[in-house]
Design an enzyme around this catalytic site. Structure first.
Site, PDB file in Angstrom:
ATOM      1  CD1 TRP A 330       4.116   2.647   6.190  1.00 16.46           C
ATOM      2  CD2 TRP A 330       2.147   2.154   5.273  1.00 16.46           C
ATOM      3  NE1 TRP A 330       3.273   2.276   7.214  1.00 16.46           N
ATOM      4  CE2 TRP A 330       2.052   1.962   6.678  1.00 16.46           C
ATOM      5  CE3 TRP A 330       1.024   1.901   4.509  1.00 16.46           C
ATOM      6  CZ2 TRP A 330       0.871   1.542   7.308  1.00 16.46           C
ATOM      7  CZ3 TRP A 330      -0.153   1.473   5.121  1.00 16.46           C
ATOM      8  CH2 TRP A 330      -0.217   1.303   6.510  1.00 16.46           C
ATOM      9  CG  ASP A 331       5.710   6.197   8.163  1.00 17.78           C
ATOM     10  OD1 ASP A 331       5.656   5.021   7.792  1.00 17.78           O
ATOM     11  OD2 ASP A 331       5.882   6.523   9.352  1.00 17.78           O
ATOM     12  CD  GLU A 469       4.858  -2.738  11.248  1.00 15.81           C
ATOM     13  OE1 GLU A 469       5.190  -2.336  12.386  1.00 15.81           O
ATOM     14  OE2 GLU A 469       5.203  -2.188  10.194  1.00 15.81           O
ATOM     15  CE  LYS A 568       3.426  -1.321  15.639  1.00 18.71           C
ATOM     16  NZ  LYS A 568       4.709  -1.694  15.017  1.00 18.71           N
ATOM     17  CD  GLN A 569       0.374   0.210  12.008  1.00 21.40           C
ATOM     18  OE1 GLN A 569       1.352  -0.178  12.645  1.00 21.40           O
ATOM     19  NE2 GLN A 569       0.458   1.129  11.071  1.00 21.40           N
TER      20      GLN A 569
END
Ligand code: IFM
Length: 750
Positions: A330-331, A469, A568-569
């Site tokens: 998806w980056d 994740e 994580k993010q």
């Protein structure tokens, strides 16, 4: 740490062109006509490239750093959208990892793994000894890498190389070497070619014509009694792709064309081609040269990594290194594409073309799951089947399962969002009414069938992994559900416009499903729960376990981490970034307060996302510090992974932080009546200058907290700081902010 180039340009004493036009040798290149001019032009180019590398337009690598060679090679990589080359020194040191990579050209290993094919670097020279690394500079304005080595005040080695943006597949290198270094370089002209085939039927082919002539100069010849030094001019052709289908050109023909043009013309073309790109894409933080340089570093690499035509397989590290095997995440769609949609729409279109051509594989994946529509893979490579590895080895040497390929399904909504972005920036339905329609409609159809509707009428997506994740197999991940809900509504709109793209009844059903899908919102505390049950996990804050950015999985271990609230993010907050109109108004501040202290920034994607949203909230000091962190991730190798290539998604996040965060630009769809800008700048940024294209207009925005100067090439409607819509005629005007007072965040102010 990689820093600025000397402001006055690099020092050196390369002499006038004529000095090199001595013997050309009796080489085997088809035609030697024009050879002296080629060497003369080479020297000229070498000198010009040196003069271009300075200030906030150049990133330099100082000499004498150990253990960082591969990091530097990633940072100094250059590319032309189709092929790239890592920035290795010409003598390819022992710690070096030189490579030519090509977008979308993969190899399948016997175990089924797909990874980018690597061809040998065409910058390699058979030097008799290493002159030492010297100073190396990536000139961001021209996409050229310049190296100069001196000893005791005498120049020993100079070189410049670049890949031609205007003619993808053509490379140029010019180098001048002192006698003892050049001892093995045979005068004359030499042709070389190498072909690296892949088991998938693709190939990278590199052809080159190298000319070596004596360089009787006051430059590198100095100190060697004027003889024996060499000037090397190499013209290169790189062709990559499937032999029969997508092979762009014949590499030898590319070399022939390059010889016809000669290095000087190729250099002029290069300067002009990059000027055209920067003219619509530059960003400058006035008052902070270092930040400007590091932002441009990221913009440069994004522009270099994506082709302007055909399809663009944009791997997580582009063509700067082999990490993640060059897989497409998806980056590309969510982080890199918005920058291109707003600056060079043809490249954004190429990213989407990559997805369009892999719809058959996505449909087959949905069908295998017994569902309708299309299911895009979490990691994609050659043909669009899922190539996510099933397991990996952690730092303790243990094998751990990787479930993202099975469960990180938000990618489908991300692709649809990316298609919508292109249309929103272009101000046109053409793409969505045409080839882009399936990118929105087919994932929507898949999710309709993927979700479960409970007896109470609520709809759920169970067994997911969200952007965070660290938590696997969760139910109702808020980001996924919010994005899918948004996608279903957009798909219904596309269906209204293109009844032939949907089955009768689908748009109405999708609107109902969009309302039924739960989003985790808790009216009690005004936040979205990241997934069902998240609030009941061990309530740990990141500050209790370390200082972010950190890999919390290594600190806490997998089991404790999964049982904790450490993430994580950006996850819920990611939805705030992408679909601010698709998530409850007024919830950004409370979601930020809940999730920021629990975020490890264990992914390089995370800091810039938070920077964007903190800026939106008016928390500009915190926003700035996370923005700066994001811009240093590769330049300072903050995650220890830059040797494997640059983090393109981070660069895209930085652009979004500046554009949608600090400048407060908001685009929602093709029918937006005006460009909405609402700057929130830290006090010591006197101005944030942004160039982009919106609805076919070329805009130069100079943003300040009290208004924006809008430069435009066509009549454009703009609203600043929530003020009334103002028609701006070319060449532009100052538009004052409609916001009075200061201090509050944008969400609260509107
Ligand atoms: O896509 C990302 C993901 O969000 C976090 N891990 C790395 C991937 C590739 O950059």
């Amino acid at each position: 740490m990689l820093g600025p180039a000397p402001a006055s340009g690099l020092q050196g004493s390369i002499v006038a062109a004529g000095a090199a036009a001595g013997s050309t040798g009796g080489g085997d290149v088809a035609s030697t006509a024009g050879t002296p001019a080629t060497s003369a032009a080479g020297l000229d180019v070498l000198r010009q490239a040196r003069d271009h590398s300075a200030g906030p337009w150049a990133v330099s690598v100082p000499p004498g750093r150990s253990g960082l060679e591969r990091v530097e090679e990633s940072c100094l990589a250059v590319a032309d959208g189709r092929t790239g080359i890592r920035g290795s020194v010409e003598e390819n040191g022992a710690a070096s990892d030189p490579a030519v990579l090509a977008a979308g050209v993969y190899e399948r290993e016997p175990d089924g793994t797909e990874r980018l094919v690597e061809a040998p670097a065409w910058t390699a020279l058979d030097l008799a000894g290493s002159p030492g690394p010297g100073v190396r500079v990536l000139d961001l304005r021209t996409g050229a890498v310049f190296r100069t080595v001196e000893r005791d005040g005498h120049p020993l080695f100079h070189s410049v190389h670049w890949l031609c943006l205007a003619r993808p597949g053509t490379g140029v290198m010019v180098a001048e070497a002192a006698e003892w270094i050049a001892a093995r370089l045979e005068p004359g002209e030499h042709l070389d070619s190498v072909s690296v085939p892949s088991s998938l039927g693709s190939v990278i082919e590199v052809a080159s014509a190298t000319q070596v002539v004596p360089a009787r100069s006051e430059g590198v010849g100095e100190g060697s009694d004027g003889g024996g030094a060499a000037l090397v001019t190499r013209l290169v052709g790189v062709a990559a792709g499937r032999r029969t289908r997508t092979m762009r050109d014949d590499p030898t023909r590319l070399v022939g064309h390059a010889r016809h043009a000669g290095p000087a013309e190729l250099w002029d073309e290069q300067v002009a081609a990059w000027a055209r790109r920067w003219d619509v894409a530059d960003v400058e933080v006035v008052g902070d040269e270092e930040l400007t340089r590091s932002v441009r570093f990221g913009l440069f690499h994004m522009m270099a990594s994506v082709a302007s035509r055909g399809e663009a397989a944009v791997g997580a590290r582009g063509m700067t290194g082999p990490a993640y095997d060059g897989h497409v995440f998806w980056d590309a769609d969510v982080f890199v594409l918005p920058f291109l949609a707003a600056t060079w729409p043809r490249s954004a279109r190429a990213i989407l073309e990559y997805r369009i051509r892999r719809l058959p594989a996505a449909r087959a994946a949905a069908a295998r799951a017994g569902l309708a529509g299309a299911r895009f893979p979490w990691e994609s490579a050659d043909d669009g089947t899922d190539v996510t590895p099933g397991s990996g080895v952690d730092e303790a040497g243990r094998t751990v399962p990787i479930l993202t390929g099975q469960e990180e399904e938000h990618i489908g909504a991300d692709v649809g969002w990316a298609a919508w972005q292109l249309a929103a920036w272009a101000g046109s339905w053409r793409f969505l009414d045409g080839p882009g329609a399936p990118l929105v409609v087919e994932p929507a159809r898949y999710f309709e069938h993927r979700m479960a509707v409970d007896a109470d009428g609520t709809a759920h997506l169970r067994g997911m992994i969200g952007p965070d994740e660290y938590h696997e197999h969760v139910d109702d991940n808020a980001y996924t559900n919010l994005m899918v809900s948004w996608l279903l509504r957009r798909a219904a709109e596309v269906g209204d416009r293109r009844p032939d793209a949907v089955v009768p009844g689908e748009p109405a059903r999708w609107r109902t499903m969009a309302r039924s899908l739960v989003d985790g919102y808790d009216a009690g505390d005004g936040t979205h729960e990241q997934f069902a049950g998240y609030g009941g996990l061990e309530d740990l804050l990141v500050a209790q376990i370390g200082t972010p950015p950190l890999a919390a999985d290594l600190v806490l271990g997998r089991d404790r981490l999964m049982g904790s609230q450490i993430i994580k993010q950006a996850d819920v907050l990611m939805a705030h970034l992408l679909i601010p109109d698709g998530i409850g108004r007024g919830t950004l501040a409370s979601d930020m307060d809940r999730y920021l202290p629990r975020t490890a920034h264990g992914s390089s994607l995370s800091p810039a996302v938070h920077a964007a949203l903190l800026a939106r909230l008016g928390r500009t000091a915190e926003a700035r510090s996370l923005l700066e962190l994001a811009t240093r991730i590769d330049l300072d190798d903050l995650t220890g992974t830059t040797a494997g290539g640059l983090h393109l998604a981070t660069f895209g996040g930085v652009w979004q932080a500046l554009v949608t965060g600090f400048a407060g630009i908001r685009v929602t769809g093709p029918d937006d009546p005006a460009l909405v800008v609402d700057p929130r700048l830290p006090a010591d940024w006197s101005e944030l200058r942004i160039r982009l294209q919106w609805h076919g207009r070329r805009l130069a925005l100079s943003c300040r907290n009290d208004g924006v100067h809008v430069g435009t090439d066509r009549l454009v409607a703009v609203s600043v700081g929530g003020g009334t819509v103002i028609a701006v005629h070319p060449p532009g005007r100052w538009v004052p902010s409609g916001r009075t007072g200061g201090g509050t965040g944008r969400e609260e102010a509107t």
